[in-house]
Write an enzyme that holds these catalytic residues in place. Structure first.
Site, PDB file in Angstrom:
ATOM      1  N   CYS A 166      52.406  45.476  28.537  1.00  0.00           N
ATOM      2  CA  CYS A 166      52.526  46.429  29.644  1.00  0.00           C
ATOM      3  C   CYS A 166      53.705  45.999  30.509  1.00  0.00           C
ATOM      4  CB  CYS A 166      51.226  46.554  30.443  1.00  0.00           C
ATOM      5  SG  CYS A 166      50.782  45.128  31.449  1.00  0.00           S
ATOM      6  N   ASN A 197      52.141  42.500  32.902  1.00  0.00           N
ATOM      7  CA  ASN A 197      51.240  41.540  32.262  1.00  0.00           C
ATOM      8  C   ASN A 197      50.276  40.900  33.256  1.00  0.00           C
ATOM      9  OD1 ASN A 197      51.426  38.488  30.326  1.00  0.00           O
ATOM     10  ND2 ASN A 197      50.203  40.274  29.880  1.00  0.00           N
ATOM     11  N   CYS A 235      47.719  43.403  34.794  1.00  0.00           N
ATOM     12  CA  CYS A 235      46.602  44.364  34.894  1.00  0.00           C
ATOM     13  C   CYS A 235      46.139  44.845  33.517  1.00  0.00           C
ATOM     14  CB  CYS A 235      46.979  45.567  35.755  1.00  0.00           C
ATOM     15  SG  CYS A 235      47.252  45.177  37.499  1.00  0.00           S
ATOM     16  N   ARG A 236      46.900  45.757  32.933  1.00  0.00           N
ATOM     17  CA  ARG A 236      46.459  46.415  31.706  1.00  0.00           C
ATOM     18  C   ARG A 236      46.451  45.501  30.486  1.00  0.00           C
ATOM     19  NH1 ARG A 236      50.448  51.376  31.714  1.00  0.00           N
ATOM     20  NH2 ARG A 236      51.771  49.704  32.502  1.00  0.00           N
ATOM     21  N   ASP A 290      48.066  52.703  34.995  1.00  0.00           N
ATOM     22  CA  ASP A 290      48.235  51.360  35.542  1.00  0.00           C
ATOM     23  C   ASP A 290      47.397  51.210  36.813  1.00  0.00           C
ATOM     24  OD1 ASP A 290      49.080  48.909  36.495  1.00  0.00           O
ATOM     25  OD2 ASP A 290      51.196  49.285  36.052  1.00  0.00           O
TER      26      ASP A 290
END
Length: 154
Positions: free
Chosen positions: A8, A11, A13-14, A123
């Protein structure tokens, strides 16, 4: 060893949420000795940082650990080292292709393309909805694990 990399923008959260969910599924399916999971960012903003507090809190609700996870940036060597490079949204996919210089490789694809959603993972850094990200992570990881098991005859 089959290696999977989730990517993402930051690097935090998702991709770390998806990494942690996938690790949990891989362990529960007893295939952790043959499937390795990691995550990375297309940006350098959060290198060395732990996952976002919202990601950690959401995963903790489901008993999933983020222990030892730290943000890192996608490297050109990742293309050779990973069998599956999975972006969370179209922008990530474009950045992956640009950074790795391999635009037509079937090993690079968008995470939710394996599900009926066929959309980007929103996000939560911007939306604040870590539950939605978690729910999509579970669905996408289940689909990806099935794909890996079928393709590799595990």
């Amino acid at each position: 060893m089959i290696r999977v990399l989730f990517v993402c923008l930051g690097n935090i959260c998702r991709s770390p949420m998806v990494e942690a969910v996938m690790r949990d599924l891989v362990e529960k399916q007893h295939v952790s000795e043959v499937i390795e999971v990691d995550s990375a960012a297309t940006s350098a903003w959060h290198i060395g940082e732990p996952p976002h507090r919202g990601t950690q809190d959401k995963l903790r609700e489901y008993g999933i650990s983020t222990r030892g996870m730290k943000g890192r940036q996608l490297q050109k060597t990742d293309f050779e080292q990973f069998d599956y490079i999975v972006g969370m949204d179209d922008s990530n996919i474009q950045n992956i292709h640009s950074m790795l210089g391999n635009p037509h490789s079937p090993k690079i694809f968008r995470f939710l393309d394996l599900t009926s959603h066929r959309k980007d993972v929103p996000d939560p850094y911007y939306t604040g909805d870590f539950q939605e990200t978690y729910d999509l992570a579970v669905e996408g990881c289940q689909a990806l694990l099935e794909k890996i098991i079928q393709e590799n005859r595990l």
